[in-house]
Design a protein around this motif. Structure first.
Motif, PDB file in Angstrom:
ATOM      1  N   LEU A 260      10.543   6.388 -70.082  1.00  0.00           N
ATOM      2  CA  LEU A 260      10.044   7.543 -69.455  1.00  0.00           C
ATOM      3  C   LEU A 260       8.610   8.008 -69.535  1.00  0.00           C
ATOM      4  O   LEU A 260       8.320   8.535 -71.388  1.00  0.00           O
ATOM      5  CB  LEU A 260      11.292   9.051 -68.989  1.00  0.00           C
ATOM      6  N   ASN A 261       7.611   8.061 -68.635  1.00  0.00           N
ATOM      7  CA  ASN A 261       6.345   8.691 -69.549  1.00  0.00           C
ATOM      8  C   ASN A 261       5.633  10.385 -69.029  1.00  0.00           C
ATOM      9  O   ASN A 261       6.273  10.621 -67.625  1.00  0.00           O
ATOM     10  CB  ASN A 261       5.047   8.106 -68.424  1.00  0.00           C
ATOM     11  N   LEU A 262       5.863  10.835 -70.174  1.00  0.00           N
ATOM     12  CA  LEU A 262       6.581  12.225 -70.090  1.00  0.00           C
ATOM     13  C   LEU A 262       5.191  12.907 -70.455  1.00  0.00           C
ATOM     14  O   LEU A 262       3.918  13.080 -71.508  1.00  0.00           O
ATOM     15  CB  LEU A 262       6.902  13.125 -71.364  1.00  0.00           C
ATOM     16  N   LEU A 263       4.468  13.272 -69.086  1.00  0.00           N
ATOM     17  CA  LEU A 263       2.938  13.495 -68.929  1.00  0.00           C
ATOM     18  C   LEU A 263       2.365  14.597 -69.894  1.00  0.00           C
ATOM     19  O   LEU A 263       3.230  15.918 -69.796  1.00  0.00           O
ATOM     20  CB  LEU A 263       1.952  13.653 -67.607  1.00  0.00           C
ATOM     21  N   GLN A 264       1.452  15.178 -71.274  1.00  0.00           N
ATOM     22  CA  GLN A 264       1.349  16.180 -70.966  1.00  0.00           C
ATOM     23  C   GLN A 264      -0.119  17.000 -71.543  1.00  0.00           C
ATOM     24  O   GLN A 264      -0.831  16.775 -69.818  1.00  0.00           O
ATOM     25  CB  GLN A 264       0.862  15.952 -73.369  1.00  0.00           C
ATOM     26  N   ASN A 265      -0.056  18.366 -71.665  1.00  0.00           N
ATOM     27  CA  ASN A 265      -1.442  18.510 -71.342  1.00  0.00           C
ATOM     28  C   ASN A 265      -1.390  18.726 -70.078  1.00  0.00           C
ATOM     29  O   ASN A 265      -2.678  19.360 -69.472  1.00  0.00           O
ATOM     30  CB  ASN A 265      -2.904  18.199 -71.784  1.00  0.00           C
ATOM     31  N   ARG A 266      -1.452  19.756 -69.572  1.00  0.00           N
ATOM     32  CA  ARG A 266      -0.535  19.385 -67.963  1.00  0.00           C
ATOM     33  C   ARG A 266      -1.350  20.602 -67.381  1.00  0.00           C
ATOM     34  O   ARG A 266      -1.164  21.722 -67.788  1.00  0.00           O
ATOM     35  CB  ARG A 266       1.137  19.917 -67.097  1.00  0.00           C
ATOM     36  N   PRO A 267      -2.172  20.815 -66.278  1.00  0.00           N
ATOM     37  CA  PRO A 267      -2.774  22.092 -65.587  1.00  0.00           C
ATOM     38  C   PRO A 267      -1.967  22.816 -64.829  1.00  0.00           C
ATOM     39  O   PRO A 267      -0.339  22.277 -65.176  1.00  0.00           O
ATOM     40  CB  PRO A 267      -3.681  21.069 -65.001  1.00  0.00           C
ATOM     41  N   ALA A 268      -2.443  23.929 -64.895  1.00  0.00           N
ATOM     42  CA  ALA A 268      -1.723  24.781 -63.921  1.00  0.00           C
ATOM     43  C   ALA A 268      -1.680  24.464 -62.961  1.00  0.00           C
ATOM     44  O   ALA A 268      -2.484  23.553 -62.085  1.00  0.00           O
ATOM     45  CB  ALA A 268      -2.890  26.081 -63.858  1.00  0.00           C
TER      46      ALA A 268
ATOM     47  N   HIS B 143       6.947  14.282 -59.170  1.00  0.00           N
ATOM     48  CA  HIS B 143       7.998  14.403 -58.362  1.00  0.00           C
ATOM     49  C   HIS B 143       9.205  13.433 -58.522  1.00  0.00           C
ATOM     50  O   HIS B 143      10.016  13.738 -57.542  1.00  0.00           O
ATOM     51  CB  HIS B 143       7.171  14.684 -56.402  1.00  0.00           C
ATOM     52  N   SER B 144       9.286  12.733 -59.433  1.00  0.00           N
ATOM     53  CA  SER B 144      10.054  11.716 -59.487  1.00  0.00           C
ATOM     54  C   SER B 144       9.369  11.082 -61.139  1.00  0.00           C
ATOM     55  O   SER B 144       9.276  11.171 -61.152  1.00  0.00           O
ATOM     56  CB  SER B 144      10.048  10.122 -58.712  1.00  0.00           C
ATOM     57  N   LEU B 145      10.389  10.100 -61.348  1.00  0.00           N
ATOM     58  CA  LEU B 145      10.941   9.898 -63.006  1.00  0.00           C
ATOM     59  C   LEU B 145       9.401   8.892 -62.684  1.00  0.00           C
ATOM     60  O   LEU B 145       9.103   8.045 -62.216  1.00  0.00           O
ATOM     61  CB  LEU B 145      12.033   8.636 -63.286  1.00  0.00           C
ATOM     62  N   SER B 146       8.387   8.764 -63.776  1.00  0.00           N
ATOM     63  CA  SER B 146       7.246   8.376 -64.379  1.00  0.00           C
ATOM     64  C   SER B 146       7.549   7.099 -65.501  1.00  0.00           C
ATOM     65  O   SER B 146       8.038   7.524 -66.577  1.00  0.00           O
ATOM     66  CB  SER B 146       6.089   9.115 -64.778  1.00  0.00           C
ATOM     67  N   SER B 147       7.849   5.736 -65.017  1.00  0.00           N
ATOM     68  CA  SER B 147       7.934   4.736 -65.875  1.00  0.00           C
ATOM     69  C   SER B 147       7.469   4.119 -66.586  1.00  0.00           C
ATOM     70  O   SER B 147       5.353   4.190 -65.941  1.00  0.00           O
ATOM     71  CB  SER B 147       9.067   3.846 -64.645  1.00  0.00           C
ATOM     72  N   GLY B 148       7.207   3.322 -67.546  1.00  0.00           N
ATOM     73  CA  GLY B 148       5.867   2.760 -68.676  1.00  0.00           C
ATOM     74  C   GLY B 148       6.876   1.371 -68.875  1.00  0.00           C
ATOM     75  O   GLY B 148       8.040   1.792 -69.511  1.00  0.00           O
ATOM     76  N   LEU B 149       6.025  -0.061 -68.648  1.00  0.00           N
ATOM     77  CA  LEU B 149       7.061  -0.382 -69.257  1.00  0.00           C
ATOM     78  C   LEU B 149       5.422  -2.114 -70.246  1.00  0.00           C
ATOM     79  O   LEU B 149       4.669  -2.083 -69.048  1.00  0.00           O
ATOM     80  CB  LEU B 149       7.347  -2.009 -68.079  1.00  0.00           C
ATOM     81  N   SER B 150       6.171  -2.446 -71.553  1.00  0.00           N
ATOM     82  CA  SER B 150       5.601  -2.967 -71.348  1.00  0.00           C
ATOM     83  C   SER B 150       6.053  -4.211 -72.606  1.00  0.00           C
ATOM     84  O   SER B 150       7.055  -4.122 -72.899  1.00  0.00           O
ATOM     85  CB  SER B 150       4.620  -2.064 -72.663  1.00  0.00           C
ATOM     86  N   VAL B 151       5.557  -5.699 -72.560  1.00  0.00           N
ATOM     87  CA  VAL B 151       5.920  -6.670 -73.049  1.00  0.00           C
ATOM     88  C   VAL B 151       4.616  -7.459 -74.388  1.00  0.00           C
ATOM     89  O   VAL B 151       2.880  -6.911 -73.633  1.00  0.00           O
ATOM     90  CB  VAL B 151       5.708  -7.167 -71.913  1.00  0.00           C
ATOM     91  N   GLY B 152       5.345  -7.647 -75.234  1.00  0.00           N
ATOM     92  CA  GLY B 152       4.085  -8.307 -75.650  1.00  0.00           C
ATOM     93  C   GLY B 152       4.503  -9.774 -76.691  1.00  0.00           C
ATOM     94  O   GLY B 152       6.073  -9.678 -77.095  1.00  0.00           O
ATOM     95  N   PHE B 153       3.875  -9.950 -77.882  1.00  0.00           N
ATOM     96  CA  PHE B 153       3.616 -10.713 -78.621  1.00  0.00           C
ATOM     97  C   PHE B 153       3.346 -10.103 -79.688  1.00  0.00           C
ATOM     98  O   PHE B 153       2.858  -9.900 -80.055  1.00  0.00           O
ATOM     99  CB  PHE B 153       3.313 -12.354 -78.429  1.00  0.00           C
TER     100      PHE B 153
ATOM    101  N   LEU C 294       2.500   6.410 -63.310  1.00  0.00           N
ATOM    102  CA  LEU C 294       2.543   8.133 -62.910  1.00  0.00           C
ATOM    103  C   LEU C 294       2.733   8.786 -61.742  1.00  0.00           C
ATOM    104  O   LEU C 294       1.709   8.802 -60.604  1.00  0.00           O
ATOM    105  CB  LEU C 294       1.357   8.457 -64.005  1.00  0.00           C
ATOM    106  N   LYS C 295       3.910   9.742 -61.568  1.00  0.00           N
ATOM    107  CA  LYS C 295       4.027  10.046 -60.512  1.00  0.00           C
ATOM    108  C   LYS C 295       4.221  11.948 -60.640  1.00  0.00           C
ATOM    109  O   LYS C 295       4.610  12.646 -61.004  1.00  0.00           O
ATOM    110  CB  LYS C 295       5.437  10.149 -59.778  1.00  0.00           C
ATOM    111  N   ASN C 296       2.952  12.471 -59.691  1.00  0.00           N
ATOM    112  CA  ASN C 296       2.693  13.956 -59.436  1.00  0.00           C
ATOM    113  C   ASN C 296       2.013  14.742 -58.650  1.00  0.00           C
ATOM    114  O   ASN C 296       2.062  13.299 -57.284  1.00  0.00           O
ATOM    115  CB  ASN C 296       2.068  13.747 -60.453  1.00  0.00           C
ATOM    116  N   ASN C 297       1.635  15.535 -58.900  1.00  0.00           N
ATOM    117  CA  ASN C 297       0.854  16.117 -58.019  1.00  0.00           C
ATOM    118  C   ASN C 297      -0.806  16.617 -57.672  1.00  0.00           C
ATOM    119  O   ASN C 297      -1.058  17.610 -56.879  1.00  0.00           O
ATOM    120  CB  ASN C 297       2.177  17.845 -57.179  1.00  0.00           C
ATOM    121  N   ILE C 298      -0.973  15.540 -58.390  1.00  0.00           N
ATOM    122  CA  ILE C 298      -2.233  15.725 -58.752  1.00  0.00           C
ATOM    123  C   ILE C 298      -3.260  15.011 -57.089  1.00  0.00           C
ATOM    124  O   ILE C 298      -2.604  13.299 -57.270  1.00  0.00           O
ATOM    125  CB  ILE C 298      -3.146  15.021 -59.691  1.00  0.00           C
TER     126      ILE C 298
END
Length: 224
Positions: free
Chosen positions: A41-49, A54-64, A89-93
């Motif tokens: 889950l992507n929890l956004l930081q330093n949010r403006p006023a 409006h929904s869950l922001s997701s993250g996925l990564s794969v690699g070696f 990233l789902k938000n109201n900006i």
């Protein structure tokens, strides 16, 4: 997405065969070369006023990651590799390019509003684990630093009156840095990643600099 994941599955097959041969001939020189996949889950930081999600922001990564032990018991190691990250990233900006300059505002009238980021990752880790060549079930603590390059992006804003899509936004940070930690046992492990760089380079929102950054919390799965 299938085209992006295909090279990693091919690489996984090659590495699996090479490791089997290595462990058969010289078991004392085993490595924890691993494919990895994180879901977070992507929890956004330093949010403006006025900011809201409006929904869950997701993250996925794969690699070696290539494992390089540096003590006799092979419980300590460095690792370096290559990966791919996807963040939704789902938000109201609202990101609006209807004029010559891209504008950023808080807008809650949308039906859909998201920012999608595609990144190439270069992770570097230091690892501790109590593994042996006889068992792949072990405790691990891996911590690392990651450099990411943003190679594609898309923002979408849809409402009853507007349908705005912005691609390859130059206001986004192309190079980002993050630190991360994974702790656990066997295949699944808790994963935390904290971004050291803002998502946007030099953007103003309500006469203040937009310094939005990301904190990813989830799980990482390792496959030998």
């Amino acid at each position: 997405m299938k085209n992006l994941l295909l090279p990693f599955f091919i690489l996984f097959t090659i590495v699996s065969f090479s490791q089997d041969d290595e462990n058969t001939v010289v078991d004392s020189l085993y490595r924890e070369d691993q494919m990895y996949a994180t879901f977070s889950l992507n929890l956004l930081q330093n949010r403006p006023a006025g900011f809201s999600k409006h929904s869950l922001s997701s993250g996925l990564s794969v690699g070696f990651l290539r494992d390089m032990p540096f003590n006799k018991k092979r419980t300590w190691a460095f690792a370096a590799g290559l990966g791919y990250s996807y963040n939704n990233l789902k938000n109201n900006i609202k990101i609006d390019n209807s004029t010559s300059v891209i504008n950023y505002t808080i807008d809650d009238t949308f039906d859909k509003n998201k920012l999608v980021l595609h990144q190439l990752d270069l992770p570097i880790e230091i690892r501790w684990r109590n593994s042996t060549y006889e068992s792949h079930k072990f405790w691990r603590i891996y911590t690392g630093f990651k450099i990411s390059y943003l190679f594609a992006d898309k923002s979408v804003f849809k409402s009853s009156t507007e349908d705005i899509t912005v691609r390859n936004n130059n206001d986004l940070s192309k190079i980002k840095y993050a630190t991360y930690l994974s702790v656990g046992n066997n295949t699944g492990n808790i994963y935390v990643q904290y971004s050291l760089s803002p998502i946007f380079k030099d953007v103003q929102l309500n006469d203040k600099r937009l310094e939005l950054s990301s904190l990813n919390i989830g799980f990482v799965f390792y496959i030998l």
